[in-house]
Design a protein around this motif. Structure first.
Motif, PDB file in Angstrom:
ATOM      1  N   GLY A 241     106.842  52.697  31.254  1.00  0.00           N
ATOM      2  CA  GLY A 241     106.373  51.361  32.207  1.00  0.00           C
ATOM      3  C   GLY A 241     105.128  50.505  31.344  1.00  0.00           C
ATOM      4  N   ARG A 242     105.267  50.402  30.263  1.00  0.00           N
ATOM      5  CA  ARG A 242     104.724  49.847  28.739  1.00  0.00           C
ATOM      6  C   ARG A 242     105.124  47.904  28.762  1.00  0.00           C
ATOM      7  NH1 ARG A 242     104.316  52.588  23.775  1.00  0.00           N
ATOM      8  NH2 ARG A 242     106.259  52.673  24.226  1.00  0.00           N
ATOM      9  N   VAL A 243     104.709  46.844  28.565  1.00  0.00           N
ATOM     10  CA  VAL A 243     105.067  45.731  29.165  1.00  0.00           C
ATOM     11  C   VAL A 243     105.050  45.656  27.933  1.00  0.00           C
ATOM     12  CG1 VAL A 243     103.809  43.576  30.038  1.00  0.00           C
ATOM     13  CG2 VAL A 243     103.382  45.904  31.509  1.00  0.00           C
ATOM     14  N   LEU A 244     106.274  44.380  27.484  1.00  0.00           N
ATOM     15  CA  LEU A 244     106.585  43.711  26.222  1.00  0.00           C
ATOM     16  C   LEU A 244     105.231  42.335  25.848  1.00  0.00           C
ATOM     17  CD1 LEU A 244     108.122  43.713  23.675  1.00  0.00           C
ATOM     18  CD2 LEU A 244     110.029  42.076  24.746  1.00  0.00           C
ATOM     19  N   LEU A 245     104.633  43.151  25.234  1.00  0.00           N
ATOM     20  CA  LEU A 245     104.074  41.642  24.464  1.00  0.00           C
ATOM     21  C   LEU A 245     103.920  41.034  23.247  1.00  0.00           C
ATOM     22  CD1 LEU A 245     100.621  42.627  26.186  1.00  0.00           C
ATOM     23  CD2 LEU A 245     101.871  41.275  27.105  1.00  0.00           C
ATOM     24  N   LEU A 246     104.124  39.341  22.435  1.00  0.00           N
ATOM     25  CA  LEU A 246     104.136  39.488  21.523  1.00  0.00           C
ATOM     26  C   LEU A 246     102.879  38.293  20.976  1.00  0.00           C
ATOM     27  CD1 LEU A 246     107.401  37.073  21.866  1.00  0.00           C
ATOM     28  CD2 LEU A 246     107.912  39.464  20.566  1.00  0.00           C
TER      29      LEU A 246
ATOM     30  N   SER B 285      91.678  36.526  22.480  1.00  0.00           N
ATOM     31  CA  SER B 285      92.577  37.272  23.419  1.00  0.00           C
ATOM     32  C   SER B 285      94.244  36.384  23.747  1.00  0.00           C
ATOM     33  CB  SER B 285      91.612  37.776  24.540  1.00  0.00           C
ATOM     34  OG  SER B 285      91.335  36.527  25.421  1.00  0.00           O
ATOM     35  N   ASP B 286      93.549  35.182  23.845  1.00  0.00           N
ATOM     36  CA  ASP B 286      95.220  34.230  23.669  1.00  0.00           C
ATOM     37  C   ASP B 286      95.802  34.419  22.663  1.00  0.00           C
ATOM     38  OD1 ASP B 286      94.163  32.601  25.582  1.00  0.00           O
ATOM     39  OD2 ASP B 286      93.338  31.187  24.246  1.00  0.00           O
ATOM     40  N   ARG B 287      96.545  36.152  21.666  1.00  0.00           N
ATOM     41  CA  ARG B 287      96.781  35.843  21.048  1.00  0.00           C
ATOM     42  C   ARG B 287      98.387  36.179  21.528  1.00  0.00           C
ATOM     43  NH1 ARG B 287      94.702  39.871  16.343  1.00  0.00           N
ATOM     44  NH2 ARG B 287      96.891  40.300  16.578  1.00  0.00           N
ATOM     45  N   PHE B 288      98.542  37.703  22.475  1.00  0.00           N
ATOM     46  CA  PHE B 288      98.790  38.384  23.257  1.00  0.00           C
ATOM     47  C   PHE B 288      99.695  37.517  24.530  1.00  0.00           C
ATOM     48  CE2 PHE B 288      96.945  41.340  20.560  1.00  0.00           C
ATOM     49  CZ  PHE B 288      98.160  41.986  19.795  1.00  0.00           C
ATOM     50  N   GLY B 289     100.885  37.553  24.232  1.00  0.00           N
ATOM     51  CA  GLY B 289     101.706  36.900  25.329  1.00  0.00           C
ATOM     52  C   GLY B 289     102.960  37.613  26.437  1.00  0.00           C
ATOM     53  N   LEU B 290     103.630  37.565  27.088  1.00  0.00           N
ATOM     54  CA  LEU B 290     104.532  37.719  27.664  1.00  0.00           C
ATOM     55  C   LEU B 290     105.451  36.719  26.321  1.00  0.00           C
ATOM     56  CD1 LEU B 290     104.343  38.021  31.245  1.00  0.00           C
ATOM     57  CD2 LEU B 290     104.787  39.774  29.659  1.00  0.00           C
ATOM     58  N   VAL B 291     106.607  37.380  26.452  1.00  0.00           N
ATOM     59  CA  VAL B 291     107.920  36.421  26.041  1.00  0.00           C
ATOM     60  C   VAL B 291     108.558  35.734  26.511  1.00  0.00           C
ATOM     61  CG1 VAL B 291     110.466  36.768  24.949  1.00  0.00           C
ATOM     62  CG2 VAL B 291     109.068  38.814  25.010  1.00  0.00           C
ATOM     63  N   GLY B 292     108.942  34.306  26.503  1.00  0.00           N
ATOM     64  CA  GLY B 292     108.864  32.758  27.284  1.00  0.00           C
ATOM     65  C   GLY B 292     108.578  32.298  26.396  1.00  0.00           C
ATOM     66  N   GLY B 293     108.729  30.950  26.823  1.00  0.00           N
ATOM     67  CA  GLY B 293     108.561  29.621  26.842  1.00  0.00           C
ATOM     68  C   GLY B 293     108.353  28.215  28.107  1.00  0.00           C
ATOM     69  N   LEU B 294     108.748  27.057  27.183  1.00  0.00           N
ATOM     70  CA  LEU B 294     108.789  25.448  28.010  1.00  0.00           C
ATOM     71  C   LEU B 294     109.715  25.617  28.056  1.00  0.00           C
ATOM     72  CD1 LEU B 294     105.761  23.474  26.460  1.00  0.00           C
ATOM     73  CD2 LEU B 294     105.716  24.989  28.742  1.00  0.00           C
ATOM     74  N   ALA B 295     110.146  24.789  29.085  1.00  0.00           N
ATOM     75  CA  ALA B 295     111.834  24.679  29.756  1.00  0.00           C
ATOM     76  C   ALA B 295     111.636  23.134  29.420  1.00  0.00           C
ATOM     77  CB  ALA B 295     111.650  24.472  31.396  1.00  0.00           C
ATOM     78  N   GLU B 296     113.184  23.327  28.740  1.00  0.00           N
ATOM     79  CA  GLU B 296     113.672  21.060  28.244  1.00  0.00           C
ATOM     80  C   GLU B 296     113.565  21.009  29.487  1.00  0.00           C
ATOM     81  OE1 GLU B 296     116.674  22.037  25.421  1.00  0.00           O
ATOM     82  OE2 GLU B 296     115.452  23.228  24.396  1.00  0.00           O
ATOM     83  N   ALA B 297     113.545  19.496  29.427  1.00  0.00           N
ATOM     84  CA  ALA B 297     113.822  18.772  30.658  1.00  0.00           C
ATOM     85  C   ALA B 297     114.911  18.665  30.963  1.00  0.00           C
ATOM     86  CB  ALA B 297     114.444  16.981  30.113  1.00  0.00           C
ATOM     87  N   GLY B 298     114.975  19.106  32.198  1.00  0.00           N
ATOM     88  CA  GLY B 298     116.245  19.366  33.296  1.00  0.00           C
ATOM     89  C   GLY B 298     116.667  21.402  32.899  1.00  0.00           C
ATOM     90  N   GLU B 299     116.104  21.661  32.695  1.00  0.00           N
ATOM     91  CA  GLU B 299     115.941  23.176  32.307  1.00  0.00           C
ATOM     92  C   GLU B 299     115.425  23.795  33.603  1.00  0.00           C
ATOM     93  OE1 GLU B 299     116.786  26.300  28.986  1.00  0.00           O
ATOM     94  OE2 GLU B 299     114.588  25.087  28.273  1.00  0.00           O
ATOM     95  N   PRO B 300     116.197  24.422  34.086  1.00  0.00           N
ATOM     96  CA  PRO B 300     115.230  25.672  35.306  1.00  0.00           C
ATOM     97  C   PRO B 300     114.780  26.887  34.378  1.00  0.00           C
ATOM     98  CG  PRO B 300     117.967  25.292  35.476  1.00  0.00           C
ATOM     99  CD  PRO B 300     117.864  24.555  34.193  1.00  0.00           C
TER     100      PRO B 300
ATOM    101  N   LEU C 249      95.371  46.803  29.318  1.00  0.00           N
ATOM    102  CA  LEU C 249      95.739  45.177  28.427  1.00  0.00           C
ATOM    103  C   LEU C 249      93.923  44.689  28.814  1.00  0.00           C
ATOM    104  CD1 LEU C 249      98.215  44.125  31.415  1.00  0.00           C
ATOM    105  CD2 LEU C 249      98.475  44.040  29.245  1.00  0.00           C
ATOM    106  N   ARG C 250      92.939  44.903  29.645  1.00  0.00           N
ATOM    107  CA  ARG C 250      91.867  44.576  29.291  1.00  0.00           C
ATOM    108  C   ARG C 250      91.260  44.260  28.168  1.00  0.00           C
ATOM    109  NH1 ARG C 250      88.221  44.272  34.237  1.00  0.00           N
ATOM    110  NH2 ARG C 250      90.626  43.827  34.653  1.00  0.00           N
ATOM    111  N   GLY C 251      90.723  43.073  27.547  1.00  0.00           N
ATOM    112  CA  GLY C 251      90.148  42.853  26.072  1.00  0.00           C
ATOM    113  C   GLY C 251      90.712  42.719  25.374  1.00  0.00           C
ATOM    114  N   LEU C 252      91.740  42.822  26.095  1.00  0.00           N
ATOM    115  CA  LEU C 252      93.296  42.648  24.459  1.00  0.00           C
ATOM    116  C   LEU C 252      94.203  41.040  24.962  1.00  0.00           C
ATOM    117  CD1 LEU C 252      94.202  43.858  21.775  1.00  0.00           C
ATOM    118  CD2 LEU C 252      95.949  44.928  22.912  1.00  0.00           C
ATOM    119  N   VAL C 253      94.468  41.911  26.200  1.00  0.00           N
ATOM    120  CA  VAL C 253      95.245  39.746  26.754  1.00  0.00           C
ATOM    121  C   VAL C 253      93.758  38.618  27.952  1.00  0.00           C
ATOM    122  CG1 VAL C 253      96.620  40.733  26.793  1.00  0.00           C
ATOM    123  CG2 VAL C 253      95.800  40.913  28.465  1.00  0.00           C
ATOM    124  N   ALA C 254      93.988  37.499  27.724  1.00  0.00           N
ATOM    125  CA  ALA C 254      93.386  37.368  27.995  1.00  0.00           C
ATOM    126  C   ALA C 254      93.000  36.874  29.391  1.00  0.00           C
ATOM    127  CB  ALA C 254      93.780  34.894  28.264  1.00  0.00           C
TER     128      ALA C 254
END
Length: 168
Positions: A29-34, A42-57, A128-133
């Motif tokens: 039940g743990r969550v993957l963070l990068l 605290s902004d260092r750790f976040g979920l996997v993923g990122g910005l969409a390109e133009a026209g990309e869902p 999560l508290r204190g480690l992530v934003a």
């Protein structure tokens, strides 16, 4: 005159960011963070993923980023959270869509681009508290709730703790 402004706003809207993020869990039940090289504190750790390109869902952006950032092949199974983030400085406002990308064993080998990420971590929601934003903690906890049968939520802005208002 109002009609002209409406047409202009419709055909030339303000810039916005659109992102697809992945909620990936392990067998415990743990969550993957990068741990992102381009962020500090605290902004260092976040979920996997990122910005969409133009026209990309957002779902396609999520899938593309998961593969590029971890080497994993996933199919986003459902939308869990839409989080509207206000603009800040030179960064325009945007929406982060969190998708359920399933469960994988914690010993699965991940291939992280070393120029972008320091490491990955599997974290229990209670850690999560204190480690992530605060916005990342909020986003993850609401996504986990939706993944367990709760409603898809629309979040707005940056929370403070203790949180008094969870969603708009």
């Amino acid at each position: 005159m109002r009609r002209g402004m409406h047409n202009t706003a419709f055909t030339n809207p303000p810039p916005r960011r659109l992102a697809g993020l992945a909620l990936i869990r392990d067998e415990n039940g743990r969550v993957l963070l990068l741990d992102k090289m381009y962020r500090q504190g605290s902004d260092r750790f976040g979920l996997v993923g990122g910005l969409a390109e133009a026209g990309e869902p957002a779902s396609v952006a999520c899938q593309r980023h998961v593969t590029r950032e971890t080497g994993l092949r996933v199919v986003p199974m459902g939308l869990l959270v839409v989080h509207h983030m206000p603009g800040k400085g030179e960064v325009p406002e945007g929406e982060n869509n969190v998708f359920d990308c399933g469960t994988i064993p914690s010993d699965t080998e991940l291939i992280l681009p070393p120029e972008e990420f320091r490491e990955h971590r599997w974290l229990h929601p209670d850690d999560l508290r204190g480690l992530v934003a605060p916005y990342t903690e909020w986003r993850i906890n609401v996504a986990l709730d939706a993944g367990e049968g709760g409603p898809v939520r629309y979040l707005v802005g940056h929370p403070t703790f203790p949180m008094t208002e969870l969603a708009a």
